[in-house]
Design a protein around this motif. Structure first.
Motif, PDB file in Angstrom:
ATOM      1  N   GLY A  94      43.371  40.973  20.198  1.00 17.26           N
ATOM      2  CA  GLY A  94      43.643  41.152  18.809  1.00 17.26           C
ATOM      3  C   GLY A  94      45.268  41.937  18.765  1.00 17.26           C
ATOM      4  O   GLY A  94      45.768  42.230  17.808  1.00 17.26           O
ATOM      5  N   LYS A  95      45.689  42.207  19.936  1.00 19.11           N
ATOM      6  CA  LYS A  95      46.911  42.873  19.922  1.00 19.11           C
ATOM      7  C   LYS A  95      48.098  41.878  20.246  1.00 19.11           C
ATOM      8  O   LYS A  95      48.030  41.101  21.173  1.00 19.11           O
ATOM      9  N   ASP A 136      39.612  35.596  27.461  1.00 13.43           N
ATOM     10  CA  ASP A 136      39.526  34.412  27.131  1.00 13.43           C
ATOM     11  C   ASP A 136      40.836  33.653  27.350  1.00 13.43           C
ATOM     12  O   ASP A 136      40.843  32.290  28.104  1.00 13.43           O
ATOM     13  N   GLN A 137      41.888  34.176  27.248  1.00 13.94           N
ATOM     14  CA  GLN A 137      43.369  33.562  27.684  1.00 13.94           C
ATOM     15  C   GLN A 137      43.178  33.222  29.092  1.00 13.94           C
ATOM     16  O   GLN A 137      43.752  32.411  29.548  1.00 13.94           O
ATOM     17  N   VAL A 180      44.747  41.182  33.181  1.00 13.87           N
ATOM     18  CA  VAL A 180      43.789  40.597  32.339  1.00 13.87           C
ATOM     19  C   VAL A 180      42.892  41.875  31.907  1.00 13.87           C
ATOM     20  O   VAL A 180      42.093  42.362  32.535  1.00 13.87           O
ATOM     21  N   SER A 181      42.920  42.008  30.466  1.00 18.64           N
ATOM     22  CA  SER A 181      42.128  43.099  30.103  1.00 18.64           C
ATOM     23  C   SER A 181      41.453  42.797  28.451  1.00 18.64           C
ATOM     24  O   SER A 181      42.327  42.255  27.900  1.00 18.64           O
ATOM     25  N   GLN A 200      52.472  45.247  21.916  1.00 21.97           N
ATOM     26  CA  GLN A 200      51.484  46.092  21.981  1.00 21.97           C
ATOM     27  C   GLN A 200      50.915  46.131  23.140  1.00 21.97           C
ATOM     28  O   GLN A 200      50.636  47.227  23.787  1.00 21.97           O
ATOM     29  N   ARG A 201      50.665  45.002  23.806  1.00 24.83           N
ATOM     30  CA  ARG A 201      50.101  44.689  25.120  1.00 24.83           C
ATOM     31  C   ARG A 201      51.062  45.407  26.077  1.00 24.83           C
ATOM     32  O   ARG A 201      50.605  46.058  26.983  1.00 24.83           O
ATOM     33  N   HIS A 202      52.300  44.984  26.042  1.00 27.32           N
ATOM     34  CA  HIS A 202      53.301  45.436  27.068  1.00 27.32           C
ATOM     35  C   HIS A 202      53.382  46.953  26.827  1.00 27.32           C
ATOM     36  O   HIS A 202      53.686  47.772  27.922  1.00 27.32           O
ATOM     37  N   ARG A 203      53.334  47.525  25.848  1.00 23.08           N
ATOM     38  CA  ARG A 203      53.403  48.921  25.601  1.00 23.08           C
ATOM     39  C   ARG A 203      52.202  49.660  26.226  1.00 23.08           C
ATOM     40  O   ARG A 203      52.188  50.978  26.699  1.00 23.08           O
TER      41      ARG A 203
END
Length: 152
Positions: free
Chosen positions: A112-113, A144-145, A106-107, A117-120
């Motif tokens: 917005g990604k 938030d998620q 969680v970051s 892109q998150r996994h990258r």
């Protein structure tokens, strides 16, 4: 099934630079000759081109410095490098040999990604470690998620 004599030849060839196919055959033979394979495993080296038998198959074994690739190590690195507010890392291998992991990160850096892109970002953070990991499952959430998920 391999004979003890052919197993000795396989061990010798492996230590001299045997092929991947040879390594697979040796690992299969381990089921029949566990006492014969153990000395070959102990002679393996992570730094060498012919690392331990199991590490060639993607599973880190105890003699390949598993302490440096632990769930706690990965958790701390992800938390530090991704400035994560929450990180969970689970070693999912049956024998806890540190070769399969499931992570939740969680970051705010994920805001917005899209998922790729998150996994990258996670993969880039663990670029040195991933070649030594056989299976890696990741879940990446924004703060938030994560808050919404915890309320469910």
């Amino acid at each position: 099934m391999a004979s003890a004599k052919s197993l000795d030849r396989w061990k010798a060839r492996l230590l001299e630079g045997g092929s991947t196919a040879l390594t697979y055959a040796l690992v299969r033979a381990e089921v029949s000759f566990p006492a014969e394979v153990a000395p070959v495993r102990q002679q393996g080296s992570v730094a060498g081109a012919r690392a331990g038998v199991v590490s060639l198959l993607g599973c880190r074994s105890s003699w390949t410095a598993a302490m440096e690739l632990s769930a706690e190590y990965l958790r701390e690195k992800l938390q530090r490098d991704l400035e994560a507010e929450h990180v969970e890392v689970e070693d999912t291998t049956l024998n806890r040999c540190s070769c399969s992991f499931r992570v939740l990160v969680v970051s705010a850096k994920f805001e917005g990604k899209p998922l790729l892109q998150r996994h990258r970002l996670v993969n880039a953070c663990l670029a040195e470690e991933l070649p030594h990991i056989h299976a890696f499952e990741q879940k990446t959430l924004t703060p938030d998620q994560w808050a919404r998920e915890r309320q469910k």
